[in-house]
Design a protein around this motif. Structure first.
Motif, PDB file in Angstrom:
ATOM      1  N   TYR A   6       0.833  -1.205   0.000  1.00  0.00           N
ATOM      2  CA  TYR A   6       0.000   0.000   0.000  1.00  0.00           C
ATOM      3  C   TYR A   6       0.863   1.248   0.000  1.00  0.00           C
ATOM      4  O   TYR A   6       2.012   1.237   0.421  1.00  0.00           O
ATOM      5  CB  TYR A   6      -0.969   0.000   1.186  1.00  0.00           C
ATOM      6  CG  TYR A   6      -0.354   0.368   2.518  1.00  0.00           C
ATOM      7  CD1 TYR A   6      -0.386   1.696   2.973  1.00  0.00           C
ATOM      8  CD2 TYR A   6       0.240  -0.584   3.327  1.00  0.00           C
ATOM      9  CE1 TYR A   6       0.167   2.039   4.194  1.00  0.00           C
ATOM     10  CE2 TYR A   6       0.794  -0.247   4.545  1.00  0.00           C
ATOM     11  CZ  TYR A   6       0.762   1.067   4.973  1.00  0.00           C
ATOM     12  OH  TYR A   6       1.317   1.416   6.177  1.00  0.00           O
ATOM     13  N   ASP A   7       0.279   2.315  -0.518  1.00  0.00           N
ATOM     14  CA  ASP A   7       0.819   3.660  -0.394  1.00  0.00           C
ATOM     15  C   ASP A   7      -0.109   4.429   0.534  1.00  0.00           C
ATOM     16  O   ASP A   7      -1.296   4.088   0.651  1.00  0.00           O
ATOM     17  CB  ASP A   7       0.881   4.363  -1.752  1.00  0.00           C
ATOM     18  CG  ASP A   7       1.933   3.779  -2.687  1.00  0.00           C
ATOM     19  OD1 ASP A   7       2.820   3.035  -2.232  1.00  0.00           O
ATOM     20  OD2 ASP A   7       1.855   4.069  -3.900  1.00  0.00           O
ATOM     21  N   VAL A   9      -1.706   8.237   1.635  1.00  0.00           N
ATOM     22  CA  VAL A   9      -1.950   9.630   1.268  1.00  0.00           C
ATOM     23  C   VAL A   9      -2.435  10.348   2.522  1.00  0.00           C
ATOM     24  O   VAL A   9      -3.469   9.981   3.094  1.00  0.00           O
ATOM     25  CB  VAL A   9      -3.006   9.750   0.139  1.00  0.00           C
ATOM     26  CG1 VAL A   9      -3.335  11.204  -0.143  1.00  0.00           C
ATOM     27  CG2 VAL A   9      -2.514   9.045  -1.127  1.00  0.00           C
ATOM     28  N   ALA A  45       4.407   1.981   4.613  1.00  0.00           N
ATOM     29  CA  ALA A  45       3.869   2.267   3.276  1.00  0.00           C
ATOM     30  C   ALA A  45       5.010   2.300   2.268  1.00  0.00           C
ATOM     31  O   ALA A  45       6.114   2.751   2.572  1.00  0.00           O
ATOM     32  CB  ALA A  45       3.139   3.612   3.274  1.00  0.00           C
ATOM     33  N   LEU A  81      -3.568  10.980  -5.116  1.00  0.00           N
ATOM     34  CA  LEU A  81      -3.711   9.704  -5.811  1.00  0.00           C
ATOM     35  C   LEU A  81      -2.873   9.651  -7.086  1.00  0.00           C
ATOM     36  O   LEU A  81      -2.458   8.575  -7.521  1.00  0.00           O
ATOM     37  CB  LEU A  81      -5.191   9.452  -6.116  1.00  0.00           C
ATOM     38  CG  LEU A  81      -5.592   8.015  -6.401  1.00  0.00           C
ATOM     39  CD1 LEU A  81      -5.251   7.107  -5.233  1.00  0.00           C
ATOM     40  CD2 LEU A  81      -7.073   7.935  -6.711  1.00  0.00           C
ATOM     41  N   VAL A  84       0.246   7.753  -6.303  1.00  0.00           N
ATOM     42  CA  VAL A  84       0.123   6.406  -5.743  1.00  0.00           C
ATOM     43  C   VAL A  84       0.462   5.372  -6.811  1.00  0.00           C
ATOM     44  O   VAL A  84       0.007   5.473  -7.951  1.00  0.00           O
ATOM     45  CB  VAL A  84      -1.295   6.191  -5.171  1.00  0.00           C
ATOM     46  CG1 VAL A  84      -1.542   4.728  -4.817  1.00  0.00           C
ATOM     47  CG2 VAL A  84      -1.511   7.082  -3.949  1.00  0.00           C
ATOM     48  N   TRP A  88      -3.147  -0.718  -3.167  1.00  0.00           N
ATOM     49  CA  TRP A  88      -4.017  -0.234  -2.092  1.00  0.00           C
ATOM     50  C   TRP A  88      -3.549   1.139  -1.646  1.00  0.00           C
ATOM     51  O   TRP A  88      -2.354   1.429  -1.629  1.00  0.00           O
ATOM     52  CB  TRP A  88      -4.010  -1.200  -0.909  1.00  0.00           C
ATOM     53  CG  TRP A  88      -4.792  -2.429  -1.222  1.00  0.00           C
ATOM     54  CD1 TRP A  88      -4.342  -3.535  -1.888  1.00  0.00           C
ATOM     55  CD2 TRP A  88      -6.158  -2.660  -0.937  1.00  0.00           C
ATOM     56  NE1 TRP A  88      -5.354  -4.444  -2.026  1.00  0.00           N
ATOM     57  CE2 TRP A  88      -6.484  -3.939  -1.446  1.00  0.00           C
ATOM     58  CE3 TRP A  88      -7.154  -1.920  -0.294  1.00  0.00           C
ATOM     59  CZ2 TRP A  88      -7.764  -4.483  -1.329  1.00  0.00           C
ATOM     60  CZ3 TRP A  88      -8.421  -2.472  -0.172  1.00  0.00           C
ATOM     61  CH2 TRP A  88      -8.714  -3.726  -0.690  1.00  0.00           C
ATOM     62  N   THR A  89      -4.513   1.972  -1.257  1.00  0.00           N
ATOM     63  CA  THR A  89      -4.238   3.322  -0.780  1.00  0.00           C
ATOM     64  C   THR A  89      -4.827   3.478   0.612  1.00  0.00           C
ATOM     65  O   THR A  89      -6.019   3.224   0.818  1.00  0.00           O
ATOM     66  CB  THR A  89      -4.873   4.376  -1.709  1.00  0.00           C
ATOM     67  OG1 THR A  89      -4.329   4.232  -3.015  1.00  0.00           O
ATOM     68  CG2 THR A  89      -4.621   5.786  -1.203  1.00  0.00           C
ATOM     69  N   LEU A  91      -5.841   6.248   3.117  1.00  0.00           N
ATOM     70  CA  LEU A  91      -6.158   7.679   3.114  1.00  0.00           C
ATOM     71  C   LEU A  91      -6.367   8.127   4.551  1.00  0.00           C
ATOM     72  O   LEU A  91      -7.221   7.571   5.254  1.00  0.00           O
ATOM     73  CB  LEU A  91      -7.421   7.934   2.292  1.00  0.00           C
ATOM     74  CG  LEU A  91      -7.963   9.362   2.302  1.00  0.00           C
ATOM     75  CD1 LEU A  91      -6.962  10.330   1.669  1.00  0.00           C
ATOM     76  CD2 LEU A  91      -9.308   9.418   1.590  1.00  0.00           C
ATOM     77  N   CYS A 131      -8.835   2.544   4.081  1.00  0.00           N
ATOM     78  CA  CYS A 131      -7.992   1.999   3.020  1.00  0.00           C
ATOM     79  C   CYS A 131      -8.886   1.571   1.861  1.00  0.00           C
ATOM     80  O   CYS A 131     -10.026   1.148   2.069  1.00  0.00           O
ATOM     81  CB  CYS A 131      -7.125   0.859   3.523  1.00  0.00           C
ATOM     82  SG  CYS A 131      -8.016  -0.621   3.977  1.00  0.00           S
ATOM     83  N   THR A 134      -6.772   0.999  -4.946  1.00  0.00           N
ATOM     84  CA  THR A 134      -6.371   2.183  -5.711  1.00  0.00           C
ATOM     85  C   THR A 134      -7.155   2.307  -7.016  1.00  0.00           C
ATOM     86  O   THR A 134      -7.613   3.404  -7.365  1.00  0.00           O
ATOM     87  CB  THR A 134      -4.852   2.144  -5.967  1.00  0.00           C
ATOM     88  OG1 THR A 134      -4.182   2.105  -4.695  1.00  0.00           O
ATOM     89  CG2 THR A 134      -4.383   3.355  -6.741  1.00  0.00           C
TER      90      THR A 134
END
Length: 192
Positions: A6-7, A9, A45, A81, A84, A88-89, A91, A131, A134
């Motif tokens: 995941y990243d 944000v 991340a 975004l 990314v 998966w993100t 937030l 989460c 993405t």
């Protein structure tokens, strides 16, 4: 969540009207800036994207701004975004001093095909603590013309995640001077 990649944000560019326009993410709780606490919660991340002004406390962060700055969470998410790369993100708001890595892990573990969102003790979704797949976020943003995160994220059908609150609930945010003082009283002092 498949793959574990995941990243993150972090939305850190708001106007902080209830704090008199102060730099809310830079406000200290327990001797550490709020954004530092949140950045620590997503230390694993792959990429850390901060939407807001640059901050020395998160040197590895990719920093972007929404256009125009301060225009709200949906434009901020759109800007973040774009950086990314992971499937998966996560937030997050930049003012969650009690969010920890295990809370983020619980969100990621619970995520279904529509993601997962933290809910508070009253069962209310905390749209800036979740989460998301993405690709689903990108698709939703491309079709969305509104300004509400609930309007954008709710239709994705996220799994609600209720975590034990204790005296330091992970969804506790610092939107007012009183909330900031209360968080500082509850915080475990940061020891780098």
């Amino acid at each position: 969540m498949p793959g574990g990649r995941y990243d993150a944000v972090l939305l850190a560019g708001g106007r902080a009207r209830r704090l008199g326009g102060a730099d809310k993410p830079g406000a200290e709780v327990g001797g550490r800036p709020l954004i530092g606490w949140v950045g620590g919660a997503v230390a694993d991340a792959e990429r850390l994207v901060v939407v807001g002004p640059p901050r020395a406390v998160l040197p590895r962060a990719i920093v972007v701004r929404e256009d125009p700055p301060g225009s709200g969470p949906v434009p901020a998410l759109r800007a973040g975004l774009a950086e990314v790369r992971a499937p998966w993100t996560v937030l997050l708001a930049a003012d969650l001093p009690f969010l920890r890595p295990d809370h983020v892990a619980a969100l990621l573990d619970a995520a279904g095909t529509g993601g997962a969102v933290l809910v508070d003790q009253d069962g209310r979704e905390q749209w800036l603590a979740g989460c998301w797949p993405t690709a689903a976020l990108r698709e939703a943003l491309a079709a969305y013309g509104g300004a509400s995160l609930r309007g954008l994220l709710g239709p994705l059908g996220p799994v609600p995640v209720a975590l034990p609150a204790g005296e330091r609930p992970p969804w506790y945010d610092c939107d007012t001077p009183d909330a900031l003082l209360h968080a500082d009283r509850l915080a475990v002092p940061y020891d780098p």
